[in-house]
Design a protein around this motif. Structure first.
Motif, PDB file in Angstrom:
ATOM      1  N   LYS B 133       0.822  -1.214   0.000  1.00 32.58           N
ATOM      2  CA  LYS B 133       0.000   0.000   0.000  1.00 32.58           C
ATOM      3  C   LYS B 133       0.858   1.268   0.000  1.00 32.58           C
ATOM      4  N   LEU B 140      -2.558  10.762  -0.165  1.00 35.64           N
ATOM      5  CA  LEU B 140      -3.992  10.507   0.012  1.00 35.64           C
ATOM      6  C   LEU B 140      -4.735  11.798   0.358  1.00 35.64           C
ATOM      7  N   ARG B 141      -4.083  12.644   1.171  1.00 33.26           N
ATOM      8  CA  ARG B 141      -4.698  13.926   1.526  1.00 33.26           C
ATOM      9  C   ARG B 141      -4.895  14.759   0.243  1.00 33.26           C
ATOM     10  N   MET B 143      -5.228  13.621  -2.775  1.00 33.89           N
ATOM     11  CA  MET B 143      -6.288  12.986  -3.568  1.00 33.89           C
ATOM     12  C   MET B 143      -7.665  13.370  -3.035  1.00 33.89           C
ATOM     13  N   PHE B 144      -7.782  13.371  -1.693  1.00 28.89           N
ATOM     14  CA  PHE B 144      -9.054  13.724  -1.072  1.00 28.89           C
ATOM     15  C   PHE B 144      -9.425  15.167  -1.414  1.00 28.89           C
ATOM     16  N   GLN B 147     -10.533  15.462  -4.978  1.00 28.07           N
ATOM     17  CA  GLN B 147     -11.900  14.945  -5.152  1.00 28.07           C
ATOM     18  C   GLN B 147     -12.922  15.991  -4.729  1.00 28.07           C
ATOM     19  N   GLU B 148     -12.662  16.633  -3.586  1.00 28.27           N
ATOM     20  CA  GLU B 148     -13.591  17.655  -3.088  1.00 28.27           C
ATOM     21  C   GLU B 148     -13.658  18.816  -4.064  1.00 28.27           C
ATOM     22  N   GLU B 151     -15.671  17.943  -7.003  1.00 25.31           N
ATOM     23  CA  GLU B 151     -17.081  17.865  -6.650  1.00 25.31           C
ATOM     24  C   GLU B 151     -17.720  19.253  -6.632  1.00 25.31           C
ATOM     25  N   GLU B 152     -16.924  20.244  -6.194  1.00 23.02           N
ATOM     26  CA  GLU B 152     -17.492  21.575  -5.979  1.00 23.02           C
ATOM     27  C   GLU B 152     -17.344  22.504  -7.177  1.00 23.02           C
ATOM     28  N   LYS B 205      -3.055   3.996  -9.801  1.00 27.73           N
ATOM     29  CA  LYS B 205      -4.419   3.468  -9.638  1.00 27.73           C
ATOM     30  C   LYS B 205      -5.382   4.540  -9.146  1.00 27.73           C
ATOM     31  N   TYR B 206      -4.931   5.350  -8.171  1.00 26.78           N
ATOM     32  CA  TYR B 206      -5.806   6.410  -7.669  1.00 26.78           C
ATOM     33  C   TYR B 206      -6.104   7.424  -8.760  1.00 26.78           C
ATOM     34  N   LYS B 209      -8.496   6.091 -11.433  1.00 26.26           N
ATOM     35  CA  LYS B 209      -9.866   6.094 -10.898  1.00 26.26           C
ATOM     36  C   LYS B 209     -10.453   7.499 -10.957  1.00 26.26           C
TER      37      LYS B 209
END
Lengths: 133, 213
Positions: B133, B140-141, B143-144, B147-148, B151-152, B205-206, B209
């Protein structure tokens, strides 16, 4: 494989979606992910006197990942840190009736709980030096 | 002396004569000229030499035309009907190998899967397996947050973000290929290099996606 009713319920009505103040000393934050599927999950806990008084999450991922994290926030609320650390991914699998291919979603939720608690504890340890977040 | 249709202790190297028919070997699994089984343990995990099955060197750079040509000829040579009464390679084994060859072919054609397979080989050689992993600190932070942001934001802004994602993906793949190539040329690949390759494979992979959504 179809989703179970409980997964669908959490997916349609996710509990505790949102965010807590990341910089607050009594908030532990975890961002975890599963490379298998590219899901990313953020889980936060607010701790007062050793008890988790609030929990929030936001997950970008499949229905099972959203349901697993939603359930995790419900379960940790009101628990002590030690009690919350006892939550195992298989408990989530059982509760949500996740199929084998979705077990990694529950692992992600367990990782998130552990990592949020670890973040909170490290903040507590570092608190005297840490004034801004 | 090896009699026809008994399996040699080690499959001959590519270009060496087949023990059964004497023709230069083009696959280390089955002789494409006569159909003799060459691999000793073709179905044991340790014996899964996927590049060797297609007579190719283990590398990220791939001659896909040659790979496809060998795949077609292996499929013909592994047809179960050709192996009735064959003591080393009976119809049942031929059928199993045939589906294993198909899976290996599909895997090798996918650069991310090919990279993961080569990393597993390198890990064996180095005696070090990176954390499956593994990701760079803070990835990851990021990526998060991305994503946000997606979304916005509105369509124009989303397209801009996706353009950036695709460039990031391209850069990751270039680095992945370069590091794999370097590690394959090293007798004893180093742990940090293998960990970085694992990180790149995971990051990819992230990003795939995210850019597919």
């Amino acid at each position: 494989m179809a989703y179970s009713d409980k997964v669908i319920d959490h997916y349609n009505n996710p509990r505790n979606v949102g965010a807590l103040d990341k910089s607050s000393a009594d908030v532990g934050t975890a961002v975890v992910g599963a490379p298998e599927c590219g899901d990313v999950m953020k889980l936060q806990i607010k701790v007062e006197e050793g008890k988790i008084v609030d929990a929030k999450f936001k997950t970008f991922g499949c229905g099972s990942a959203i349901a697993s994290s939603s359930l995790a926030t419900e379960w940790v609320k009101g628990k002590s840190l030690d009690e919350a650390l006892q939550i195992k991914n298989m408990d989530i699998v059982e509760e949500l009736a996740l199929p084998p291919v979705k077990i990694h979603c529950s692992v992600l939720a367990e990782d998130a709980i552990k990592s949020a608690i670890a973040d909170y504890k490290s903040k507590q340890g570092a608190q005297p030096q840490e004034k801004t977040g | 002396m090896t009699a026809p249709n008994t399996v040699p202790p080690n499959p001959p190297a590519i270009g060496q004569p087949c023990p059964a028919c004497g023709q230069p070997v083009e696959s280390r699994l089955v002789c494409l000229a006569c159909g003799a089984l060459l691999a000793l343990n073709p179905t044991s995990p340790g014996g899964l030499d996927f590049f060797g099955w297609f007579g190719l060197p283990p590398a990220m750079a791939l001659d896909t035309a040659l790979l496809s040509d060998r795949w077609r000829r292996l499929g013909f040579r592994l047809h179960p009907d050709l192996h009735r009464g064959d003591s080393a390679l009976g119809p049942a084994l031929a059928l199993r190998l045939s589906s294993a060859v198909n899976a290996a072919y599909k895997m090798l054609l996918d650069p991310a899967a090919r990279g993961a397979y080569l990393l597993a080989e390198l890990s064996r050689r180095a005696g070090f397996t990176p954390d499956p992993k593994a990701l760079p600190e803070g990835f990851l932070r990021d990526m998060f947050n991305l994503q946000e942001q997606l979304e916005e934001s509105g369509p124009a802004e989303q397209q801009h973000t996706r353009g950036g994602l695709n460039r990031q993906l391209q850069a990751l793949r270039t680095e992945r290929d370069r590091l794999l190539t370097e590690a394959l040329e090293t007798a004893l690949p180093e742990a940090p290099a293998l960990t970085r390759i694992q990180q790149l494979l995971n990051q990819e992979k992230y990003l795939v996606k995210l850019s597919a959504e």
